[in-house]
Design a protein around this motif. Structure first.
Motif, PDB file in Angstrom:
ATOM      1  N   LEU A   1      -2.962  56.207  26.273  1.00 59.07           N
ATOM      2  CA  LEU A   1      -2.496  56.036  27.652  1.00 59.07           C
ATOM      3  C   LEU A   1      -2.483  57.340  28.445  1.00 59.07           C
ATOM      4  O   LEU A   1      -1.603  57.588  29.260  1.00 59.07           O
ATOM      5  CB  LEU A   1      -1.109  55.380  27.675  1.00 59.07           C
ATOM      6  N   LEU A   2      -3.510  58.155  28.180  1.00 60.52           N
ATOM      7  CA  LEU A   2      -3.654  59.380  28.960  1.00 60.52           C
ATOM      8  C   LEU A   2      -4.197  59.049  30.349  1.00 60.52           C
ATOM      9  O   LEU A   2      -3.968  59.768  31.312  1.00 60.52           O
ATOM     10  CB  LEU A   2      -4.612  60.331  28.224  1.00 60.52           C
ATOM     11  N   ASP A   3      -4.949  57.951  30.433  1.00 61.30           N
ATOM     12  CA  ASP A   3      -5.456  57.464  31.717  1.00 61.30           C
ATOM     13  C   ASP A   3      -4.865  56.086  31.987  1.00 61.30           C
ATOM     14  O   ASP A   3      -4.556  55.356  31.039  1.00 61.30           O
ATOM     15  CB  ASP A   3      -6.990  57.322  31.662  1.00 61.30           C
ATOM     16  N   PRO A   4      -4.733  55.722  33.253  1.00 60.78           N
ATOM     17  CA  PRO A   4      -4.258  54.364  33.556  1.00 60.78           C
ATOM     18  C   PRO A   4      -5.297  53.335  33.102  1.00 60.78           C
ATOM     19  O   PRO A   4      -6.490  53.607  33.170  1.00 60.78           O
ATOM     20  CB  PRO A   4      -4.145  54.350  35.092  1.00 60.78           C
TER      21      PRO A   4
END
Lengths: 221, 266
Positions: free
Chosen positions: A51-54
Protein backbone atom coordinates in the motif's frame (compact mmCIF):
# COMPACT_ATOMS: atom_id res chain seq x y z
CA UNK A 1 -2.29 -14.06 5.85
CA UNK A 2 -2.05 -11.50 3.04
CA UNK A 3 -4.95 -11.62 0.63
CA UNK A 4 -5.36 -9.43 -2.45
CA UNK A 5 -8.62 -9.58 -4.35
CA UNK A 6 -9.49 -7.89 -7.65
CA UNK A 7 -6.52 -5.61 -7.18
CA UNK A 8 -6.18 -2.85 -9.78
CA UNK A 9 -4.15 0.30 -10.21
CA UNK A 10 -4.47 2.76 -13.06
CA UNK A 11 -1.74 4.91 -14.51
CA UNK A 12 -2.19 8.19 -12.60
CA UNK A 13 -4.36 10.61 -14.54
CA UNK A 14 -5.43 8.08 -17.18
CA UNK A 15 -7.79 5.16 -17.71
CA UNK A 16 -5.05 2.70 -18.53
CA UNK A 17 -4.66 -0.16 -16.06
CA UNK A 18 -1.14 -0.90 -14.85
CA UNK A 19 -2.35 -3.97 -13.02
CA UNK A 20 -5.89 -5.27 -13.12
CA UNK A 21 -8.01 -7.92 -11.46
CA UNK A 22 -5.17 -9.48 -9.50
CA UNK A 23 -6.08 -12.07 -6.92
CA UNK A 24 -3.40 -13.68 -4.86
CA UNK A 25 -2.78 -15.00 -1.39
CA UNK A 26 0.48 -15.04 0.49
CA UNK A 27 0.74 -17.70 3.15
CA UNK A 28 3.21 -17.96 6.02
CA UNK A 29 6.37 -19.66 4.85
CA UNK A 30 5.81 -18.83 1.17
CA UNK A 31 8.84 -18.17 -1.01
CA UNK A 32 7.43 -16.70 -4.16
CA UNK A 33 9.30 -15.71 -7.31
CA UNK A 34 7.45 -13.14 -9.40
CA UNK A 35 8.42 -13.12 -13.05
CA UNK A 36 7.19 -11.59 -16.29
CA UNK A 37 8.26 -9.16 -18.99
CA UNK A 38 9.34 -5.59 -18.26
CA UNK A 39 6.37 -3.29 -17.90
CA UNK A 40 4.01 -6.09 -16.90
CA UNK A 41 3.46 -4.42 -13.54
CA UNK A 42 5.60 -6.45 -11.14
CA UNK A 43 6.86 -3.38 -9.29
CA UNK A 44 3.37 -1.84 -9.33
CA UNK A 45 2.03 -5.04 -7.75
CA UNK A 46 4.60 -5.15 -4.95
CA UNK A 47 4.09 -1.43 -4.23
CA UNK A 48 0.34 -2.02 -4.15
CA UNK A 49 0.70 -5.00 -1.80
CA UNK A 50 2.43 -2.85 0.83
CA UNK A 51 0.00 0.00 0.00
CA UNK A 52 2.77 2.40 -0.90
CA UNK A 53 0.53 3.61 -3.74
CA UNK A 54 -3.23 4.08 -3.69
CA UNK A 55 -5.15 1.23 -5.31
CA UNK A 56 -8.03 2.03 -7.64
CA UNK A 57 -9.90 -1.25 -7.40
CA UNK A 58 -10.11 -4.32 -5.22
CA UNK A 59 -8.95 -4.88 -1.70
CA UNK A 60 -6.04 -6.03 0.40
CA UNK A 61 -6.62 -7.83 3.64
CA UNK A 62 -4.04 -8.53 6.30
CA UNK A 63 -5.00 -11.37 8.61
CA UNK A 64 -8.59 -10.96 7.48
CA UNK A 65 -8.78 -7.20 8.06
CA UNK A 66 -8.68 -4.38 5.52
CA UNK A 67 -5.90 -1.84 6.16
CA UNK A 68 -6.70 1.86 6.29
CA UNK A 69 -5.41 5.19 7.55
CA UNK A 70 -3.19 5.16 10.59
CA UNK A 71 -2.92 1.36 10.51
CA UNK A 72 -0.69 1.73 7.45
CA UNK A 73 2.72 2.34 9.09
CA UNK A 74 2.30 -0.71 11.34
CA UNK A 75 1.14 -2.75 8.33
CA UNK A 76 4.19 -1.72 6.28
CA UNK A 77 6.36 -2.86 9.16
CA UNK A 78 4.86 -6.34 8.63
CA UNK A 79 4.76 -6.23 4.83
CA UNK A 80 8.03 -4.56 4.03
CA UNK A 81 9.03 -3.47 0.55
CA UNK A 82 12.64 -3.05 -0.60
CA UNK A 83 13.03 -0.77 -3.61
CA UNK A 84 14.73 -1.80 -6.79
CA UNK A 85 17.14 1.11 -6.43
CA UNK A 86 18.33 1.35 -2.84
CA UNK A 87 17.59 4.71 -1.24
CA UNK A 88 19.92 5.39 1.65
CA UNK A 89 19.85 8.36 3.99
CA UNK A 90 22.77 10.72 4.60
CA UNK A 91 25.26 9.19 6.99
CA UNK A 92 27.24 6.00 7.38
CA UNK A 93 26.02 2.44 7.13
CA UNK A 94 25.41 2.08 10.86
CA UNK A 95 23.30 5.26 10.93
CA UNK A 96 21.29 3.96 8.00
CA UNK A 97 20.67 0.65 9.71
CA UNK A 98 19.83 2.30 13.03
CA UNK A 99 17.47 4.94 11.64
CA UNK A 100 14.32 2.78 11.38
CA UNK A 101 14.40 2.24 15.14
CA UNK A 102 13.77 5.96 15.63
CA UNK A 103 10.42 5.58 13.86
CA UNK A 104 7.26 5.30 15.91
CA UNK A 105 6.32 1.97 14.32
CA UNK A 106 9.48 0.34 15.74
CA UNK A 107 9.33 1.95 19.15
CA UNK A 108 10.47 -0.38 21.90
CA UNK A 109 13.01 -2.11 19.68
CA UNK A 110 16.69 -1.29 19.45
CA UNK A 111 19.35 -1.53 16.82
CA UNK A 112 21.10 -4.89 17.32
CA UNK A 113 24.69 -4.24 16.26
CA UNK A 114 25.87 -7.75 17.10
CA UNK A 115 23.26 -9.33 14.89
CA UNK A 116 24.21 -7.03 12.01
CA UNK A 117 27.91 -7.80 12.44
CA UNK A 118 27.10 -11.51 12.29
CA UNK A 119 25.03 -11.01 9.14
CA UNK A 120 27.80 -8.93 7.57
CA UNK A 121 30.22 -11.69 8.39
CA UNK A 122 28.04 -14.11 6.42
CA UNK A 123 28.34 -11.68 3.51
CA UNK A 124 32.10 -11.64 3.81
CA UNK A 125 32.38 -8.15 5.27
CA UNK A 126 33.65 -6.97 8.62
CA UNK A 127 32.40 -4.40 11.10
CA UNK A 128 34.46 -1.63 9.46
CA UNK A 129 31.78 -1.64 6.75
CA UNK A 130 29.41 -0.05 9.29
CA UNK A 131 31.52 3.12 9.32
CA UNK A 132 31.49 3.54 5.56
CA UNK A 133 29.68 6.68 4.39
CA UNK A 134 26.61 6.25 2.21
CA UNK A 135 28.37 8.37 -0.42
CA UNK A 136 31.23 5.90 -0.79
CA UNK A 137 29.14 2.78 -1.28
CA UNK A 138 28.98 1.02 -4.62
CA UNK A 139 25.56 0.21 -6.06
CA UNK A 140 25.87 -3.37 -4.87
CA UNK A 141 26.96 -2.33 -1.37
CA UNK A 142 24.05 0.10 -1.11
CA UNK A 143 21.70 -2.72 -2.06
CA UNK A 144 23.20 -4.93 0.67
CA UNK A 145 22.62 -2.16 3.21
CA UNK A 146 19.01 -1.74 2.05
CA UNK A 147 18.52 -5.49 2.38
CA UNK A 148 20.03 -5.62 5.88
CA UNK A 149 18.02 -2.57 6.91
CA UNK A 150 14.86 -4.44 5.94
CA UNK A 151 15.50 -7.92 7.33
CA UNK A 152 16.76 -6.72 10.72
CA UNK A 153 13.21 -5.36 11.25
CA UNK A 154 11.87 -8.92 10.91
CA UNK A 155 8.84 -8.25 8.77
CA UNK A 156 6.36 -11.07 8.21
CA UNK A 157 6.35 -10.60 4.43
CA UNK A 158 9.41 -9.28 2.66
CA UNK A 159 8.80 -7.80 -0.81
CA UNK A 160 12.02 -7.66 -2.80
CA UNK A 161 11.98 -5.68 -6.04
CA UNK A 162 14.95 -7.06 -7.97
CA UNK A 163 16.97 -6.60 -4.82
CA UNK A 164 19.92 -8.59 -6.13
CA UNK A 165 20.07 -7.14 -9.64
CA UNK A 166 23.01 -4.83 -9.11
CA UNK A 167 25.11 -7.38 -7.24
CA UNK A 168 28.00 -9.45 -8.61
CA UNK A 169 27.49 -13.25 -8.70
CA UNK A 170 29.40 -13.88 -5.46
CA UNK A 171 27.37 -11.26 -3.59
CA UNK A 172 24.13 -12.54 -5.12
CA UNK A 173 24.94 -15.95 -3.68
CA UNK A 174 25.76 -14.35 -0.32
CA UNK A 175 22.55 -12.31 -0.37
CA UNK A 176 20.53 -15.42 -1.11
CA UNK A 177 22.22 -17.22 1.78
CA UNK A 178 21.38 -14.23 3.95
CA UNK A 179 17.71 -14.41 2.94
CA UNK A 180 17.70 -18.18 3.44
CA UNK A 181 19.14 -17.81 6.90
CA UNK A 182 16.68 -15.06 7.83
CA UNK A 183 13.74 -17.08 6.51
CA UNK A 184 14.87 -20.20 8.41
CA UNK A 185 15.16 -18.31 11.71
CA UNK A 186 11.40 -18.61 11.98
CA UNK A 187 10.41 -21.49 9.71
CA UNK A 188 6.89 -21.35 8.37
CA UNK A 189 6.30 -17.85 9.71
CA UNK A 190 8.00 -15.50 7.28
CA UNK A 191 7.26 -15.07 3.60
CA UNK A 192 9.33 -13.61 0.78
CA UNK A 193 8.16 -12.38 -2.61
CA UNK A 194 11.04 -11.77 -4.98
CA UNK A 195 10.94 -10.16 -8.40
CA UNK A 196 13.58 -11.82 -10.50
CA UNK A 197 14.42 -11.88 -14.19
CA UNK A 198 16.70 -14.81 -13.61
CA UNK A 199 14.88 -18.17 -14.02
CA UNK A 200 17.73 -19.99 -12.30
CA UNK A 201 17.47 -17.76 -9.27
CA UNK A 202 13.71 -18.23 -9.25
CA UNK A 203 14.13 -22.01 -9.44
CA UNK A 204 16.75 -22.00 -6.72
CA UNK A 205 15.01 -19.70 -4.38
CA UNK A 206 11.27 -20.10 -4.66
CA UNK A 207 8.73 -22.78 -3.98
CA UNK A 208 5.97 -20.86 -5.75
CA UNK A 209 6.36 -19.09 -9.08
CA UNK A 210 3.97 -16.42 -10.25
CA UNK A 211 3.99 -14.98 -13.72
CA UNK A 212 2.72 -11.54 -14.69
CA UNK A 213 1.61 -10.92 -18.24
CA UNK A 214 1.32 -7.62 -20.04
CA UNK A 215 -1.93 -6.02 -18.93
CA UNK A 216 -1.13 -6.77 -15.35
CA UNK A 217 -2.64 -10.14 -14.62
CA UNK A 218 -0.96 -12.80 -12.56
CA UNK A 219 -0.97 -16.58 -12.92
CA UNK A 220 0.58 -19.43 -11.00
CA UNK A 221 3.16 -21.48 -12.87
CA UNK B 1 2.26 75.78 7.06
CA UNK B 2 5.66 74.66 5.79
CA UNK B 3 5.87 70.98 4.97
CA UNK B 4 8.80 69.12 6.59
CA UNK B 5 9.88 67.86 3.15
CA UNK B 6 10.51 69.45 -0.26
CA UNK B 7 7.57 69.10 -2.62
CA UNK B 8 8.59 68.06 -6.13
CA UNK B 9 7.30 69.49 -9.38
CA UNK B 10 6.73 67.31 -12.47
CA UNK B 11 9.69 69.10 -14.08
CA UNK B 12 11.97 67.81 -11.35
CA UNK B 13 10.58 64.28 -11.74
CA UNK B 14 11.10 64.53 -15.50
CA UNK B 15 14.71 65.60 -14.94
CA UNK B 16 15.37 62.45 -12.93
CA UNK B 17 13.57 60.34 -15.53
CA UNK B 18 16.08 61.60 -18.12
CA UNK B 19 18.69 59.57 -16.26
CA UNK B 20 17.35 56.53 -18.10
CA UNK B 21 19.45 57.94 -20.97
CA UNK B 22 22.56 56.94 -19.00
CA UNK B 23 21.44 53.31 -19.10
CA UNK B 24 20.47 53.68 -22.75
CA UNK B 25 23.91 55.14 -23.55
CA UNK B 26 25.68 52.27 -21.82
CA UNK B 27 23.52 49.76 -23.64
CA UNK B 28 24.32 51.38 -27.02
CA UNK B 29 28.01 51.74 -26.34
CA UNK B 30 28.50 48.17 -25.12
CA UNK B 31 25.92 46.82 -27.61
CA UNK B 32 23.96 45.20 -24.82
CA UNK B 33 20.84 45.34 -26.99
CA UNK B 34 18.58 46.17 -24.08
CA UNK B 35 17.50 49.72 -25.09
CA UNK B 36 13.99 48.61 -25.91
CA UNK B 37 13.57 46.81 -22.60
CA UNK B 38 14.98 49.85 -20.80
CA UNK B 39 12.50 52.11 -22.52
CA UNK B 40 9.59 49.83 -21.64
CA UNK B 41 10.83 49.48 -18.07
CA UNK B 42 11.14 53.25 -17.74
CA UNK B 43 7.64 53.84 -19.02
CA UNK B 44 6.22 51.08 -16.83
CA UNK B 45 7.85 52.55 -13.73
CA UNK B 46 6.31 55.94 -14.40
CA UNK B 47 2.91 54.65 -15.45
CA UNK B 48 2.50 52.06 -12.70
CA UNK B 49 3.62 54.37 -9.91
CA UNK B 50 1.44 57.23 -11.14
CA UNK B 51 -1.51 54.87 -11.31
CA UNK B 52 -0.88 53.60 -7.79
CA UNK B 53 -0.48 57.20 -6.63
CA UNK B 54 -3.84 58.15 -8.13
CA UNK B 55 -5.56 55.13 -6.61
CA UNK B 56 -4.02 55.77 -3.21
CA UNK B 57 -4.90 59.48 -3.40
CA UNK B 58 -8.50 58.53 -4.07
CA UNK B 59 -8.56 55.87 -1.34
CA UNK B 60 -7.01 58.27 1.19
CA UNK B 61 -9.52 60.99 0.29
CA UNK B 62 -12.61 58.77 0.40
CA UNK B 63 -11.36 56.93 3.48
CA UNK B 64 -14.22 54.41 3.66
CA UNK B 65 -13.35 51.15 5.45
CA UNK B 66 -14.84 48.91 2.77
CA UNK B 67 -12.82 50.54 0.01
CA UNK B 68 -9.61 50.20 2.02
CA UNK B 69 -10.45 46.60 2.88
CA UNK B 70 -11.11 45.93 -0.82
CA UNK B 71 -7.73 47.37 -1.76
CA UNK B 72 -5.99 45.30 0.94
CA UNK B 73 -7.77 42.18 -0.32
CA UNK B 74 -6.69 42.89 -3.90
CA UNK B 75 -3.08 43.37 -2.76
CA UNK B 76 -3.27 40.04 -0.91
CA UNK B 77 -4.61 38.15 -3.92
CA UNK B 78 -1.90 39.61 -6.17
CA UNK B 79 0.75 38.59 -3.61
CA UNK B 80 -0.65 35.06 -3.31
CA UNK B 81 -0.64 34.61 -7.09
CA UNK B 82 2.83 36.14 -7.54
CA UNK B 83 4.24 33.79 -4.91
CA UNK B 84 3.23 30.74 -6.95
CA UNK B 85 4.37 32.27 -10.25
CA UNK B 86 7.97 32.22 -9.09
CA UNK B 87 7.82 28.55 -8.13
CA UNK B 88 9.16 25.83 -10.45
CA UNK B 89 6.71 23.13 -9.45
CA UNK B 90 2.94 22.81 -9.60
CA UNK B 91 0.48 20.54 -7.88
CA UNK B 92 -3.31 20.71 -7.75
CA UNK B 93 -4.26 23.19 -5.05
CA UNK B 94 -0.99 25.12 -4.99
CA UNK B 95 -2.71 28.44 -5.76
CA UNK B 96 -5.25 28.02 -2.99
CA UNK B 97 -2.56 26.93 -0.52
CA UNK B 98 -0.53 30.03 -1.30
CA UNK B 99 -3.53 32.32 -1.06
CA UNK B 100 -4.73 30.88 2.25
CA UNK B 101 -1.26 31.03 3.79
CA UNK B 102 -0.47 34.57 2.71
CA UNK B 103 -3.91 35.80 3.66
CA UNK B 104 -3.98 34.26 7.11
CA UNK B 105 -0.41 35.15 8.07
CA UNK B 106 -0.25 38.74 6.78
CA UNK B 107 -3.70 39.75 7.92
CA UNK B 108 -3.02 38.35 11.37
CA UNK B 109 0.17 40.42 11.58
CA UNK B 110 -1.56 43.44 10.05
CA UNK B 111 -4.37 43.18 12.60
CA UNK B 112 -1.87 42.85 15.41
CA UNK B 113 -0.21 46.04 14.20
CA UNK B 114 -3.26 48.26 13.79
CA UNK B 115 -5.24 46.95 16.79
CA UNK B 116 -2.63 46.12 19.38
CA UNK B 117 0.89 47.35 18.73
CA UNK B 118 0.47 50.78 17.15
CA UNK B 119 -2.77 51.01 17.63
CA UNK B 120 -4.39 53.05 14.88
CA UNK B 121 -7.60 55.08 15.20
CA UNK B 122 -9.67 54.20 13.17
CA UNK B 123 -8.11 50.79 12.51
CA UNK B 124 -8.53 51.07 8.75
CA UNK B 125 -6.71 54.41 8.54
CA UNK B 126 -5.13 54.01 5.07
CA UNK B 127 -1.96 55.89 6.03
CA UNK B 128 -1.05 52.93 8.29
CA UNK B 129 -3.03 49.93 7.08
CA UNK B 130 -1.91 50.04 3.44
CA UNK B 131 1.87 50.44 3.83
CA UNK B 132 2.04 48.08 6.84
CA UNK B 133 0.18 45.27 5.11
CA UNK B 134 2.06 45.99 1.88
CA UNK B 135 5.42 45.46 3.53
CA UNK B 136 4.28 42.31 5.34
CA UNK B 137 2.82 40.92 2.10
CA UNK B 138 5.94 41.64 0.07
CA UNK B 139 8.16 39.70 2.44
CA UNK B 140 5.72 36.88 3.17
CA UNK B 141 5.37 36.44 -0.58
CA UNK B 142 9.07 35.73 -1.01
CA UNK B 143 9.10 33.41 2.01
CA UNK B 144 6.21 31.43 0.57
CA UNK B 145 7.65 31.18 -2.91
CA UNK B 146 11.13 30.21 -1.69
CA UNK B 147 9.63 27.65 0.68
CA UNK B 148 7.38 26.16 -2.00
CA UNK B 149 10.17 26.06 -4.54
CA UNK B 150 12.48 24.30 -2.11
CA UNK B 151 9.75 21.88 -1.05
CA UNK B 152 9.13 20.92 -4.67
CA UNK B 153 12.84 20.40 -5.27
CA UNK B 154 13.31 18.44 -2.05
CA UNK B 155 10.33 16.17 -2.60
CA UNK B 156 11.41 15.55 -6.19
CA UNK B 157 15.04 14.90 -5.30
CA UNK B 158 14.39 12.93 -2.12
CA UNK B 159 11.45 10.91 -3.38
CA UNK B 160 13.42 7.63 -3.06
CA UNK B 161 14.33 8.44 0.55
CA UNK B 162 10.81 9.53 1.44
CA UNK B 163 9.39 6.34 -0.05
CA UNK B 164 12.05 4.15 1.55
CA UNK B 165 11.07 5.59 4.94
CA UNK B 166 7.37 4.99 4.27
CA UNK B 167 8.17 1.42 3.23
CA UNK B 168 10.09 0.91 6.50
CA UNK B 169 7.01 1.88 8.49
CA UNK B 170 7.43 5.63 8.84
CA UNK B 171 4.30 7.74 9.20
CA UNK B 172 3.80 10.37 6.51
CA UNK B 173 5.04 12.99 8.95
CA UNK B 174 8.20 11.03 9.78
CA UNK B 175 8.87 10.48 6.09
CA UNK B 176 8.24 14.08 5.01
CA UNK B 177 9.78 15.90 7.97
CA UNK B 178 13.24 16.39 6.41
CA UNK B 179 12.02 18.07 3.20
CA UNK B 180 9.44 20.11 5.14
CA UNK B 181 12.08 21.44 7.54
CA UNK B 182 14.37 22.35 4.64
CA UNK B 183 11.55 24.22 2.93
CA UNK B 184 10.62 26.26 6.00
CA UNK B 185 14.26 27.04 6.71
CA UNK B 186 14.78 28.25 3.13
CA UNK B 187 11.69 30.45 3.29
CA UNK B 188 12.90 32.15 6.45
CA UNK B 189 16.51 32.80 5.45
CA UNK B 190 16.02 36.13 3.59
CA UNK B 191 14.23 37.86 6.48
CA UNK B 192 16.80 36.58 8.98
CA UNK B 193 19.53 37.93 6.73
CA UNK B 194 17.91 41.32 6.43
CA UNK B 195 17.43 41.47 10.21
CA UNK B 196 21.14 40.70 10.59
CA UNK B 197 22.25 43.63 8.44
CA UNK B 198 19.38 46.03 9.18
CA UNK B 199 20.76 49.54 9.39
CA UNK B 200 24.34 48.42 8.81
CA UNK B 201 24.55 47.64 5.13
CA UNK B 202 21.57 49.71 4.03
CA UNK B 203 18.79 51.66 5.65
CA UNK B 204 15.50 49.79 5.36
CA UNK B 205 13.03 51.26 2.88
CA UNK B 206 10.35 52.39 5.28
CA UNK B 207 12.81 54.09 7.56
CA UNK B 208 14.39 55.90 4.62
CA UNK B 209 10.96 57.10 3.59
CA UNK B 210 10.20 58.42 7.03
CA UNK B 211 13.54 60.20 7.25
CA UNK B 212 12.83 61.89 3.90
CA UNK B 213 9.43 62.90 5.23
CA UNK B 214 11.15 64.68 8.11
CA UNK B 215 10.42 62.23 10.94
CA UNK B 216 12.81 62.13 13.90
CA UNK B 217 15.36 59.30 13.27
CA UNK B 218 14.60 57.52 16.55
CA UNK B 219 10.87 57.56 15.77
CA UNK B 220 11.64 56.17 12.32
CA UNK B 221 13.80 53.44 13.88
CA UNK B 222 11.00 52.45 16.28
CA UNK B 223 8.64 51.95 13.36
CA UNK B 224 11.27 50.02 11.49
CA UNK B 225 11.84 47.67 14.43
CA UNK B 226 8.12 46.99 14.71
CA UNK B 227 7.82 46.27 11.02
CA UNK B 228 10.86 43.98 11.02
CA UNK B 229 9.32 41.76 13.68
CA UNK B 230 5.90 41.83 12.03
CA UNK B 231 7.52 40.80 8.76
CA UNK B 232 9.59 38.05 10.41
CA UNK B 233 6.57 36.49 12.10
CA UNK B 234 4.38 36.92 9.02
CA UNK B 235 7.00 35.23 6.86
CA UNK B 236 7.43 32.38 9.33
CA UNK B 237 3.68 31.77 9.65
CA UNK B 238 3.11 32.08 5.90
CA UNK B 239 5.94 29.71 5.04
CA UNK B 240 4.95 27.13 7.64
CA UNK B 241 1.33 27.46 6.49
CA UNK B 242 2.01 26.88 2.81
CA UNK B 243 4.42 24.02 3.55
CA UNK B 244 1.90 22.28 5.81
CA UNK B 245 -0.95 22.75 3.34
CA UNK B 246 1.24 21.28 0.60
CA UNK B 247 2.13 18.37 2.87
CA UNK B 248 -1.55 17.66 3.50
CA UNK B 249 -2.18 17.72 -0.24
CA UNK B 250 0.76 15.51 -1.22
CA UNK B 251 0.57 12.92 1.56
CA UNK B 252 -2.83 11.30 2.04
CA UNK B 253 -4.43 9.81 5.14
CA UNK B 254 -3.17 6.37 4.11
CA UNK B 255 0.40 7.62 4.54
CA UNK B 256 1.03 7.50 0.81
CA UNK B 257 3.17 10.03 -1.04
CA UNK B 258 1.20 11.25 -4.06
CA UNK B 259 4.36 12.11 -6.03
CA UNK B 260 2.51 11.98 -9.33
CA UNK B 261 0.65 15.19 -8.40
CA UNK B 262 3.88 17.22 -8.42
CA UNK B 263 4.83 18.55 -11.84
CA UNK B 264 7.80 20.57 -12.99
CA UNK B 265 6.95 24.07 -14.18
CA UNK B 266 9.66 25.71 -16.28
Amino acid sequence: MLQACGLGRRKPGSDQWLIHGICMAVRPGDRIALGGPSGSGKTVLLRALCLLDPIDEGSIEWKGEPIRGDALPAYRKEVLYVHQRPALLEGNVEQNLGYPFSLRAHRGREFDRERIVALLDALGRDAAFLRKSNRNLSGGEAQIVALLRAIQLDPTVLLLDEATTSLDPATVAAAERLLDRWWSEAPGERAIILISHNPEQAGRFADRRLHMSAGGTVSER
Amino acid sequence: MDKPYIELSYWQVGLAALLILVNGGISLMLRLDIERRLLVAGFRTVAQLLLVGLVLQWVFRVGRWYIILGLLAAMTVVAGVSAVRRVHVRYPGIWLSSLISIWASSWLMGALAVFVIVPVEPWYSPQYAIPLLGMILGNTLSGISLGLDRLGGELGGSRPQVEALLALGATRWEAARGPLQQAVRTGMIPIINSMMVAGVVSLPGMMTGQLLAGVDPIEAVKYQIIIMFLIASGTALGTVGVVLLSYKRLFNDDHQFLYQLVREHP
